[in-house]
Design an enzyme around this catalytic site. Sequence first.
Site, PDB file in Angstrom:
ATOM      1  N   ASP A 100     -25.988  -0.932   5.382  1.00 64.21           N
ATOM      2  CA  ASP A 100     -25.005  -1.606   6.225  1.00 64.21           C
ATOM      3  C   ASP A 100     -24.984  -0.827   7.543  1.00 64.21           C
ATOM      4  OD1 ASP A 100     -23.063  -3.186   7.318  1.00 64.21           O
ATOM      5  OD2 ASP A 100     -21.725  -3.103   5.586  1.00 64.21           O
TER       6      ASP A 100
HETATM    7  C1  BGC Z   1     -20.773  -5.433   8.056  1.00 69.34           C
HETATM    8  C2  BGC Z   1     -21.997  -6.196   7.586  1.00 69.34           C
HETATM    9  C3  BGC Z   1     -22.679  -6.828   8.767  1.00 69.34           C
HETATM   10  C4  BGC Z   1     -23.036  -5.751   9.753  1.00 69.34           C
HETATM   11  C5  BGC Z   1     -23.774  -6.258  10.965  1.00 69.34           C
HETATM   12  C6  BGC Z   1     -21.067  -4.495   9.205  1.00 69.34           C
HETATM   13  O1  BGC Z   1     -19.901  -4.034   9.799  1.00 69.34           O
HETATM   14  O2  BGC Z   1     -20.210  -4.723   6.986  1.00 69.34           O
HETATM   15  O3  BGC Z   1     -21.614  -7.160   6.650  1.00 69.34           O
HETATM   16  O4  BGC Z   1     -23.794  -7.551   8.353  1.00 69.34           O
HETATM   17  O5  BGC Z   1     -21.838  -5.135  10.196  1.00 69.34           O
HETATM   18  O6  BGC Z   1     -22.958  -6.979  11.790  1.00 69.34           O
END
Ligand code: BGC
Length: 772
Positions: free
Chosen positions: A276
């Site tokens: 993530d």
């Molecule tokens: C989230 C993810 C997301 C990523 C990219 C993170 O803060 O937890 O689900 O895909 O950001 O935007």
Amino acid sequence: MKKLILLFSVICFTQLNAQISDQKLDSIITNLSLEEKVYLLIGTGMDLPGVPSGAETPSVAVGTTKDKVPGAAGTSYTNEKFGFPAVVFADGPAGIRISPTRDEAPAETFYATAFPTATSLASSWDVDLVKRVGAAFGREGKEYGVDFLLAPALNIQRNPLGGRNFEYYSEDPVLAGKITAGFVKGVQSEGIGATIKHFVANNSETNRTELNTIVSERALREIYLKGFKIAIKESHPWAVMSSYNRINGTYASENRELLTDILRNDWGYDGFVMTDWFAGKDPVAQVEAGNDLMMPGTGVQAETILAAVENGDLQESVIDRNVRNILKKYYLTPSFKGYEPSNKPDLELNKEIARDAASQGMVLLKNDNALPIKSNASVALFGVSSVETISGGTGSGDVNKAYMVSIKDGLQKAGFNLDEKLVSTYDSYVKKERAKVPPKQVFFLPDVVVPEKDWTKAELKDFAKNNEVAVYTLGRTSGEFQDRKIENDFELSEHELNLIKDLSEAFHAENKKLVVILNIGGVIETQSWKQYPDAILLAWQPGQEAGNAVAEILNGTVNPSGKLAVTFPNKLSDVSSTKNFPGTALDPDQKPANILMGIPAEEKYEEGIFIGYRYFDTFKVETSYPFGFGLSYTEFGYDNLEVSRDTDQINLDFEVKNIGDKSGREVVEIFVHSPDGEVEKPEKELKAFYKTKLLQPDESESISLQINVDDLGYYDSETNSWKLDGGAYEIIVARNAEDPELKAEVSLEGKTISKTSDSMNLQAKLEEFSGK
Ligand code: BGC
């Protein structure tokens, strides 16, 4: 130069089949320098205030294409030698999240379709529908230049207060896993990759990057991992995103038991794993654990990995393994195939798909002869969310949509006669209240629902005299970084509660009905007020076509057929995870530096496998609306259950008949009650489900379903194996978790189903942590 690279890549890739051979991959990897390989393990960074970007590491000869698709969440590095183009990653579960405008094309727009939120999709219980929705995401993403969709998200809705529950499907892993598989198949059928996330046990937002999830191996395997396993086996997603949290002490992205032993060795996963965004602390541990790609990528990560190889702490062969995993899937992407996105997806078609999905996911919770309403009825429409209807939640799950059909707009367009005085009063009231809300500093901060308007009893009396029916919309929003609150969020505000009571009194005095529409992303309290309205329609956060979808349910053009993918409890304290949600800070005096950074905290999943209906059912706790509940404008009869057994599977045949007077669809839920054995088990568990076709009055459908015997087992962490107890298994064909219709028994012999990886570390760490 850019043109040369493109030409080179086109030549290079037209020579390659979609599936790159191992031999070719070997030769590419042999010819990549260490630096080039390391730069395949990270993305090109992301501009966030205060967070270092990965773009400037001067010593490395790789290009950056950070802005290939403006507003996308991540991009990979190009490689000149092999002509690798940049690969683009974009969120998310409710639509393609990219910028709606681009500097280089000021006259054009790049709006994306806001589809219904995940919870709403799961409430359709319709895997084919979700597959169609996934395909629409796939086409739209591909035409906007996206290679990987950062969705679907299938974390378990462990507690109603989970800030991102709207992005997730269900409290049940079988429903979540099957819906995910449908979605992934749809996305990937259009030639872009799906990323299933967040792997795993990322069920709360508070302190999410510092949180240690303390969970038993049995609960992990039976509940939190199960949906991922189903999705991987059934739909082969190209990518998996590991989660922010630690699991029994180790960050998910640094966790070899999860990413290598379980994901690859136990399940045979052949895609790649990405972190993530900015997750985990130690890039070398991530590389070793089997977290192939670090997103969005920082220069520091590249330098740390390079240094680790150079000083012998990390073997280059481990890097080769990860590069191989990544390239195998990159070669399938539109960018690698030289596809030129049109930037003109069929938004008209996707709008229809979004509307259809929105109405299929709506759940009729109550209906005392109030619905449907005739299309030209005079309606007194109340509620700030009738005007500012909520499409979805905030954060990475948000979508830059071209428009929003509010419930007011949708009802008007469908021909309902809305009380004009109410419409204009709400319009100006909402405008005034909205002006008081300070603008958001950053896109991911939560939206604000303006306070509900007060009305005097005398005013309501007039509206009741002048209109045939009252419709009141109650809205909620939530998003990333924060969990929801109890007051004015899970619970109704005093204004909202009073309005429902007063509307009920005023309209009932005139012998007229009150309909409440819930425009919410997650579960709210319903027990204390559900007696007041005559009908309650759970519309969820249904995407940009909200108003049109609500209108077609209200006037009966579409017969509601959604059912709850999550239990609505009587009170929050009745939910088994509430006393430990969202965890406790290790040092209560410590304050987070900013909203992105949490403080060290831990959350004990003390309830183990007893989540959602597994808890309510087993411990006989009453609910407001049970898991799987949903009404229709017609009635269905269930009959003729026959159960037989082959060696590996149980076969079920039965019939569902529309015994009412309107056409409609029914969701059938198959639960299994297992015999007692060595370990405590839930009263029953969902093992299969089916949604009928549209049945005309008097029409029946013969349904045949199969359940694999091995799916009836439990996980024994003592022996690291899935086991089946011998004895009588009760097969329950039900309308919902509290309403069984047909039952039969099959007798099964006990056995060890399969051995799993020896994840003793997981168990040992759990014991270490729970001993604290
Ligand atoms: C989230 C993810 C997301 C990523 C990219 C993170 O803060 O937890 O689900 O895909 O950001 O935007």
